[in-house]
Design an enzyme around this catalytic site. Structure first.
Site, PDB file in Angstrom:
ATOM      1  N   HIS A   1      10.366 -23.872   8.993  1.00  0.00           N
ATOM      2  CA  HIS A   1       9.357 -24.536   9.834  1.00  0.00           C
ATOM      3  C   HIS A   1       7.932 -24.395   9.309  1.00  0.00           C
ATOM      4  O   HIS A   1       7.139 -25.319   9.447  1.00  0.00           O
ATOM      5  CB  HIS A   1       9.403 -23.972  11.259  1.00  0.00           C
ATOM      6  CG  HIS A   1      10.658 -24.330  12.002  1.00  0.00           C
ATOM      7  ND1 HIS A   1      10.768 -24.250  13.365  1.00  0.00           N
ATOM      8  CD2 HIS A   1      11.863 -24.771  11.563  1.00  0.00           C
ATOM      9  CE1 HIS A   1      11.980 -24.632  13.757  1.00  0.00           C
ATOM     10  NE2 HIS A   1      12.677 -24.940  12.663  1.00  0.00           N
TER      11      HIS A   1
ATOM     12  N   CYS B   1       3.437  -3.052   3.916  1.00  0.00           N
ATOM     13  CA  CYS B   1       2.595  -1.894   4.272  1.00  0.00           C
ATOM     14  C   CYS B   1       3.329  -1.144   5.380  1.00  0.00           C
ATOM     15  O   CYS B   1       4.523  -1.396   5.603  1.00  0.00           O
ATOM     16  CB  CYS B   1       1.161  -2.312   4.633  1.00  0.00           C
ATOM     17  SG  CYS B   1       0.948  -3.234   6.155  1.00  0.00           S
TER      18      CYS B   1
ATOM     19  N   THR C   1       3.094  -1.216   8.684  1.00  0.00           N
ATOM     20  CA  THR C   1       3.528  -2.126   9.749  1.00  0.00           C
ATOM     21  C   THR C   1       3.792  -3.541   9.253  1.00  0.00           C
ATOM     22  O   THR C   1       4.412  -4.336   9.959  1.00  0.00           O
ATOM     23  CB  THR C   1       2.431  -2.240  10.824  1.00  0.00           C
ATOM     24  OG1 THR C   1       1.239  -2.724  10.175  1.00  0.00           O
ATOM     25  CG2 THR C   1       2.152  -0.901  11.479  1.00  0.00           C
TER      26      THR C   1
ATOM     27  N   ASP D   1       0.873  -1.180   0.000  1.00  0.00           N
ATOM     28  CA  ASP D   1       0.000   0.000   0.000  1.00  0.00           C
ATOM     29  C   ASP D   1       0.913   1.233   0.000  1.00  0.00           C
ATOM     30  O   ASP D   1       2.141   1.105  -0.140  1.00  0.00           O
ATOM     31  CB  ASP D   1      -0.998  -0.027   1.178  1.00  0.00           C
ATOM     32  CG  ASP D   1      -0.346   0.238   2.530  1.00  0.00           C
ATOM     33  OD1 ASP D   1       0.904   0.335   2.597  1.00  0.00           O
ATOM     34  OD2 ASP D   1      -1.080   0.354   3.522  1.00  0.00           O
TER      35      ASP D   1
ATOM     36  N   HIS E   1       7.679 -30.739  10.654  1.00  0.00           N
ATOM     37  CA  HIS E   1       7.078 -29.448  10.297  1.00  0.00           C
ATOM     38  C   HIS E   1       5.997 -29.620   9.228  1.00  0.00           C
ATOM     39  O   HIS E   1       5.038 -28.863   9.176  1.00  0.00           O
ATOM     40  CB  HIS E   1       8.153 -28.475   9.814  1.00  0.00           C
ATOM     41  CG  HIS E   1       9.202 -28.225  10.852  1.00  0.00           C
ATOM     42  ND1 HIS E   1       8.919 -27.655  12.064  1.00  0.00           N
ATOM     43  CD2 HIS E   1      10.527 -28.521  10.872  1.00  0.00           C
ATOM     44  CE1 HIS E   1      10.019 -27.580  12.789  1.00  0.00           C
ATOM     45  NE2 HIS E   1      11.019 -28.103  12.084  1.00  0.00           N
TER      46      HIS E   1
HETATM   47  C1  RB5 Z   1      -1.648   2.874   6.373  1.00  0.00           C
HETATM   48  O1  RB5 Z   1      -1.649   4.106   6.995  1.00  0.00           O
HETATM   49  C2  RB5 Z   1      -1.366   1.777   7.380  1.00  0.00           C
HETATM   50  O2  RB5 Z   1      -2.460   1.604   8.217  1.00  0.00           O
HETATM   51  C3  RB5 Z   1      -1.016   0.482   6.676  1.00  0.00           C
HETATM   52  O3  RB5 Z   1       0.075   0.685   5.842  1.00  0.00           O
HETATM   53  C4  RB5 Z   1      -0.648  -0.663   7.571  1.00  0.00           C
HETATM   54  O4  RB5 Z   1       0.297  -0.290   8.515  1.00  0.00           O
HETATM   55  C5  RB5 Z   1      -1.765  -1.418   8.149  1.00  0.00           C
HETATM   56  O5  RB5 Z   1      -1.604  -2.474   8.792  1.00  0.00           O
END
Ligand code: RB5
Length: 149
Positions: free
Chosen positions: A98, A65, A67, A8, A133
């Site tokens: 694994h 993304c 996180t 994203d 595994h």
């Molecule tokens: C976008 O702002 C953010 O929420 C997305 O990139 C991600 O971290 C969501 O899990």
């Protein structure tokens, strides 16, 4: 080796750096977007890559993304996908060895570019160990079957 990538807006810069790195190593890549920094919804890009990997059109997927959490949760809804969010190289090889993970998820706001590239290289060079595994991964598939219509 063929790698499908997606992100994203929160993962765009890291995804582009990973693509550049993989291409410099002669690895075939396909970028499923997003392609701009405009705000977008990570499940859409997770789905594109996850479906391609589940269909075995690619050896592995890489999703990024902010996180790495939302995009990995989304990818893991597709049967046959085992997406692993990694922020360290130990997890990156362990999840191949694994869990037979077929998608690597990363958080651009969590790991620096240098570490992320090391995680990618570690993930792609590790191999599934099978054996005990394999039984456990099969049990993951059984859970999928239990809850699929
Ligand atoms: C976008 O702002 C953010 O929420 C997305 O990139 C991600 O971290 C969501 O899990």
């Amino acid at each position: 080796m063929k790698i499908a990538l997606g992100c994203d807006h929160g993962g765009l810069n890291l995804k582009n750096a990973i693509i550049k790195h993989l291409e410099s190593k002669g690895i075939e890549v396909k970028d499923f977007g997003t392609y701009t920094s405009d705000s977008c919804d990570y499940p859409e890009y997770a789905l594109r890559v996850a479906e391609e990997v589940a269909a075995k059109n690619f050896d592995f997927g890489i999703l990024v993304c902010g996180t790495g959490i939302g995009i990995s949760i989304s990818a893991n809804k597709v049967p046959g996908v085992r997406a692993a969010l990694c922020s360290d190289t130990f997890s990156a090889h362990a999840t191949r060895e694994h869990n037979n993970a077929n998608i690597l998820a990363l958080g651009e706001r969590v790991v620096g570019q240098g570490l992320a590239i090391d995680i990618v290289d570690t993930f792609l060079s590790a191999e599934f160990e099978g054996g005990r595994h394999e039984n456990r991964v099969n049990k993951i598939s059984e859970i999928e079957k239990k809850y699929s219509k």
